[in-house]
Design an enzyme around this catalytic site. Structure first.
Site: not given
Ligand code: PRP
Length: 479
Positions: A399, A401
């Site tokens: 998302d 990153g």
């Molecule tokens: C999601 C996904 C990635 C992260 C990406 O995790 O699994 O690790 O978001 O987002 P970013 O690019 O903005 O950093 P989430 O925080 O939803 O936790 P989860 O995997 O436990 O659902």
């Protein structure tokens, strides 16, 4: 032979601007157009939103059997018109030119000799066509052709009006807010009949829209019995689902009707053994769709999901493509797959089962923004040693990153032999930190999605498909 163009255009403009339904307006335009150029029949067709089929929005002088001769495939039925050209076929009996006609026999049965097809163009893009049919071979003058092009322009305005209605139905967004979709718009809903013959058909159509399954309503009538004067009995199944090449007839709970429909379906199967048809009651819908790989739309599981973005089948197909590429790139090597918990579990599981390499799956967990931790921390470290190993970071979604940026730095510091990234979803429009992505499943727009590991408040992770949340729920936050 010149037509009375001006009164016809006046009449066509007037009816187009009326409050009548699309079908009534279409029929009226078809009648005026046919009569003016001395044709015996006319059909006005719009492309469905996936641009694969032509759907009738108005007709004149043509039998029901002809109009429902089968789905009109945009690539098979006079495709030159959709390339923006006026097409004239002097005599369809001439085999040499019938290669562009999808149903030549039905045309001959209808007594058609010539066809003139004119494209309907909106903003330089063909969105439909007008076809004029004649019984005797007939030449059309230049004036006839330019008259039909003007009618086509009015039809283009109708198409625009219809699209506007659809936007209003879905909740209008200004141009500024609107993001160009990379996924197909809702299937045929733009061309849904104003009135379904039965409410259950409307409900079924909604379910198909939910799954983004392309459907056509009653595109084909199958003759079942013939008498002295031609066809004595016809059967028109309610829906055609192109992706599955399946006709569907819905049943209500009335036993007398079920028996009658069963008889017709049996007869249809005898007469047309190549046709795939199913008779469904309400309880059968979801089971059928689950069987075709669309997952089980149990109400408790899908409450809050507006529609399916990627079905289970589409996901599996894409995972196999990614796995093949990775297997080729790392042929002869051993690979450590590193996933960041928890969202990645579904993708990681599917991916590793499709890799034809020795792999070691490993997982990390990190504290997320909004938790108790003030700075990002590793809450679960890797179990394996990755120094000197080929490492592939696996993510469900990238998302902003920021997560990946942090983890990549952490892993690089352990000196792996190589380090690459595979993410199933890439929400590039939200990127804040540039991160290198080597393998991407789908690039998506800024919609709030759940399922296939992605959650909202811990829920929805176990949906077998990826769905878009309803707008109200989006505000409460989800990926
Ligand atoms: C999601 C996904 C990635 C992260 C990406 O995790 O699994 O690790 O978001 O987002 P970013 O690019 O903005 O950093 P989430 O925080 O939803 O936790 P989860 O995997 O436990 O659902």
């Amino acid at each position: 032979m010149s037509g009375n163009y001006y009164p016809a255009l006046k009449q066509i403009s007037k009816v187009s601007n009326s409050a009548f339904g699309l079908r009534k307006i279409g029929n009226s335009i078809a009648k005026s157009a046919a009569k003016t150029v001395h044709g015996q029949g006319c059909r006005i067709l719009f492309l469905n939103p996936l641009k694969r089929y032509l759907v009738t929005v108005g007709a004149y002088g043509l039998s029901d059997l002809f109009l429902r001769k089968g789905p009109l495939d945009a690539r098979k039925s006079l495709p030159d018109i959709l390339d923006g050209r006026i097409v004239y076929i002097a005599d369809i009996a001439d085999i040499a030119v019938t290669h562009g006609i999808q149903y030549p026999e039905e045309d001959r049965d209808q007594g058609i000799s010539s066809i003139l097809g004119v494209p309907i163009t909106k903003n330089g893009e063909v969105v439909g066509e007008i076809r004029i049919y004649t019984r005797e071979p007939q030449e059309f003058s230049e004036s006839d052709r330019s008259f039909l092009l003007s009618v086509a322009d009015i039809c283009a305005l109708l198409f625009e009006k219809m699209e506007l209605y659809r936007l209003l139905e879905k909740g209008y967004k200004s141009d500024k807010e609107r993001i160009e979709p990379q996924v197909p718009q809702l299937p045929t809903s733009a061309l849904r009949p104003t009135n379904f013959a039965h409410p259950s058909e409307g409900e079924f159509a909604k379910l198909l829209d939910f799954y983004r399954i392309e459907w056509l309503y009653e595109p084909r009538a199958f003759p079942l019995r013939w008498g002295k004067n031609g066809v004595a009995e016809m059967f028109t199944p309610d829906f055609y689902l192109s992706e599955m090449d399946l006709y569907v007839e819905l049943t209500t709970l009335k036993q007398s009707l079920i028996t009658e429909k069963n008889r017709k379906v049996r007869r249809l199967r005898e007469l047309y053994p190549g046709i795939n048809i199913k008779l469904l009651n309400k309880n059968d819908y979801t089971r059928l769709l689950a069987k075709y790989g669309y997952g089980f739309a149990g109400e408790a599981k899908t409450e809050g999901v507006e529609h399916v973005l990627y079905s289970h089948t589409q996901i599996q197909r894409r995972v196999r493509v990614l796995a093949k590429r990775i297997s080729q790139d790392y042929a002869g090597e051993k690979l450590v797959l590193v996933g960041i918990l928890k969202g990645v579990v579904c993708f990681m599981s599917d991916l590793m089962q499709n890799l034809s390499l020795p792999v070691i799956p490993d997982f990390m967990a990190i504290s997320r923004y909004g938790s108790d931790a003030h700075v990002v921390q590793i809450t679960k470290d890797l179990d394996s040693t990755i120094t000197g190993q080929h490492v592939l970071m696996v993510e469900d979604i990238v998302d902003t990153g920021m997560t990946l940026n942090y983890v990549l730095k952490y892993i690089s510091a352990r000196n792996p032999a190589s380090l690459r990234v595979c993410t199933f979803l890439d929400k590039r429009v939200r990127r804040l930190v540039d991160v290198p992505l080597d393998y991407v499943g789908f690039e998506i727009t800024d919609e709030f999605i759940v399922g296939y590991g992605l959650d909202r408040g811990g829920e929805y992770r176990n949906l077998p498909f990826i769905g878009v949340l309803h707008q109200e729920l989006m505000k409460e936050g989800a990926k």
